[in-house]
Design an enzyme around this catalytic site. Structure first.
Site, mmCIF file in Angstrom:
data_model
loop_
_atom_site.group_PDB
_atom_site.id
_atom_site.type_symbol
_atom_site.label_atom_id
_atom_site.label_comp_id
_atom_site.label_asym_id
_atom_site.label_seq_id
_atom_site.Cartn_x
_atom_site.Cartn_y
_atom_site.Cartn_z
ATOM 1 N N HIS A 1 0.815 -1.216 0.000
ATOM 2 C CA HIS A 1 0.000 0.000 0.000
ATOM 3 C C HIS A 1 0.847 1.265 0.000
ATOM 4 O O HIS A 1 0.307 2.363 -0.155
ATOM 5 C CB HIS A 1 -0.952 -0.010 1.207
ATOM 6 N N ASP B 1 -0.131 -7.471 0.930
ATOM 7 C CA ASP B 1 0.392 -6.123 1.179
ATOM 8 C C ASP B 1 1.905 -6.167 1.064
ATOM 9 O O ASP B 1 2.629 -6.117 2.058
ATOM 10 C CB ASP B 1 -0.053 -5.628 2.553
ATOM 11 N N GLY C 1 3.442 6.075 9.049
ATOM 12 C CA GLY C 1 4.825 6.272 8.649
ATOM 13 C C GLY C 1 5.677 5.052 8.917
ATOM 14 O O GLY C 1 6.741 4.877 8.317
ATOM 15 N N SER D 1 4.662 2.066 8.187
ATOM 16 C CA SER D 1 4.304 1.071 7.175
ATOM 17 C C SER D 1 5.514 0.607 6.381
ATOM 18 O O SER D 1 6.358 1.411 5.979
ATOM 19 C CB SER D 1 3.285 1.663 6.197
ATOM 20 N N SER E 1 2.133 -3.841 7.946
ATOM 21 C CA SER E 1 0.973 -3.574 7.114
ATOM 22 C C SER E 1 0.068 -2.551 7.790
ATOM 23 O O SER E 1 -0.038 -1.420 7.333
ATOM 24 C CB SER E 1 0.201 -4.866 6.830
#
Length: 455
Positions: free
Chosen positions: A242, A270, A349, A351, A366
């Site tokens: 993502h 993801d 942030g 991720s 994720s």
């Protein structure tokens, strides 16, 4: 609970879920012959659990409430337990109902079976036996029905479902009992076979070449580097899907040109990877606390209950435990299957950032709920499925040059991802995999009884 996207100069709140921008056992097989050079390494030695880095130990002490000695002992216990669980999984076959760890130092391994006749053999491996009604295969079959139903019906009010191995059940987390009942019915399942947990929590994406460092997507959104990888001669890093689409450009923490997304999958999974240009170089390092780094040595999957630590460009270095594997999460942007749920906190942030258990890579951030002030739940995309999907090789501290990644093959080869239970041949001998991992060059089956069992 709000959903938060990648950091774009400030935190942006959106309504929705999100991710952050895991009768009778055959007689034991004869032990492997001892090499002339000496005894085979223990599981802890193979996985590097006997020589943990200071950042890992300090974070475990802080976040899990352990003493230095307990933190060290926990990592060794978890490495050894993973091998024992793998042997029992292979021996129990279809009767196997899962394995998990308990205790402050993971001193207790519990292995579940549907047949009480297996109890003595489980105890003989130093594990506690749990006799349950449903096999792991039964539980996964029920979850697959929920996965299929999620493709047909909305899951806004049923954002999370998973197999709870210690509970020997499938769980649906929902905003109401009514929403959960409708989802279960759509899956064709008996309401009594699925447990429902009513909660207001809604996982959200936390978007905001050292794992945990910041990088920027098309000059706006921010995520965190996961793990360094290679594909042939090309170097790069793994992150969350993502965070960016294929073709998106990235800049590094210093805002210098860095690379391009080569592949990205979200929703469904993801995962993504970015190919970098000079002067960026792949390293086995993950950013720990206080500027120190942790060097990744492999990707052996941790058991439920194991300690796991995460690095991210917003909140830094935090630890917790693995709660569930193979979790399905329904974000506002779409459903993601096969995630691992943890008690580690994270914020927008973070991720894409890395999770490690000891020195073993586990996955990339994720999404989740909560924050690092009040605590929360997070989910990571397992790294082994990412490596396999994109044909990548994890950059490790001790790896020799591996062969290219590909589909499973009868002959063992470095660089391939092997799932627990698969069988390979090496030097004319058959071996069965004990723990899911990507094979590193030195980890030939004959010399790694922590990962392979001769059959």
């Amino acid at each position: 609970m709000v959903h938060r996207h990648a950091v774009t100069g400030r935190r942006v709140a959106l309504t929705a879920l999100g991710a952050l921008v895991a009768t009778g056992i055959p007689a034991a097989v004869a032990a492997e012959p001892t090499p002339a050079a000496g005894p085979l390494p223990t599981a802890a030695q193979t996985l590097g659990a006997d020589r943990p880095s200071a950042p890992v130990l300090r974070a475990m002490e802080r976040d899990l409430g352990l003493t230095p000695a307990q933190a060290s002992r926990r990592l060794v216990n978890e490495a050894e337990a993973g091998t024992r669980a793998g042997r029992l999984r292979n021996a129990l076959g279809d009767r196997f109902a899962g394995a998990w760890l308990r205790g402050s130092t993971s001193q207790e391994l519990v292995v579940a079976t549907t047949d009480a006749a297996d109890v003595p053999a489980i105890k003989a491996e130093g594990a506690k036996a749990s006799v349950v009604k449903k096999t792991l295969r039964d539980l996964r079959a029920a979850k697959e029905k929920l996965d299929a139903a999620a493709a047909r019906v909305g899951t806004r009010e049923t954002p999370l479902w998973y197999v709870d191995i210690p509970g020997n059940r499938v769980v649906v987390e929902a905003g109401s009992k009514t929403a959960a009942a409708a989802f279960v019915k759509a899956a064709g399942l008996d309401g009594k076979s699925v447990s429902v947990k009513v909660t207001a929590n809604r996982p959200r994406l936390m978007e905001d070449l050292t794992g945990g460092d910041a990088y920027y997507i098309d000059g706006t959104a921010r995520c965190s580097i996961g793990f360094s990888v290679t594909k042939g001669e090309q170097e790069g890093f793994a992150s969350a899907g993502h965070c960016g689409k294929q073709g998106a450009k990235t800049t590094g923490h210093n805002k210098a040109d860095q690379g391009t997304f080569q592949a990205s999958t979200f929703p469904g999974k993801d995962m993504s990877w970015v190919a970098v240009t000079d002067p960026w170089k792949a390293t086995p390092n993950v950013k720990g606390e206080g500027g120190q780094t942790v060097q990744v040595a492999g990707s052996v999957q941790a058991l439920v209950g194991a300690a796991v630590c995460r690095s991210g460009s917003t909140t830094g270095w935090h630890c917790g435990t693995v709660e569930q594997h193979d979790t399905s999460v329904s974000y506002a942007e779409g459903r993601v299957d096969g995630l691992t749920q943890t008690t580690v906190c994270a914020e927008p942030g973070d991720s894409g950032g890395p999770y490690v258990s000891g020195v073993q890579a586990q996955g990339v951030t994720s999404g989740g709920t909560g924050d690092c002030t009040t605590g929360g739940t997070t989910f990571y995309q397992p790294v082994n499925s990412l490596l396999s999907e994109f044909g990548l090789t994890l950059k490790t501290a001790e790896a020799e040059s591996p062969e290219p990644q590909g589909n499973a093959a009868p002959t063992w080869a470095a660089g391939r991802v092997y799932e627990a239970g698969v069988t390979v041949t090496h030097a004319g001998v058959r071996y069965q995999c004990l723990q899911t991992h990507q094979a590193q060059g030195p980890w030939v089956p004959a010399h790694t009884p922590a990962l392979w069992q001769r059959v």
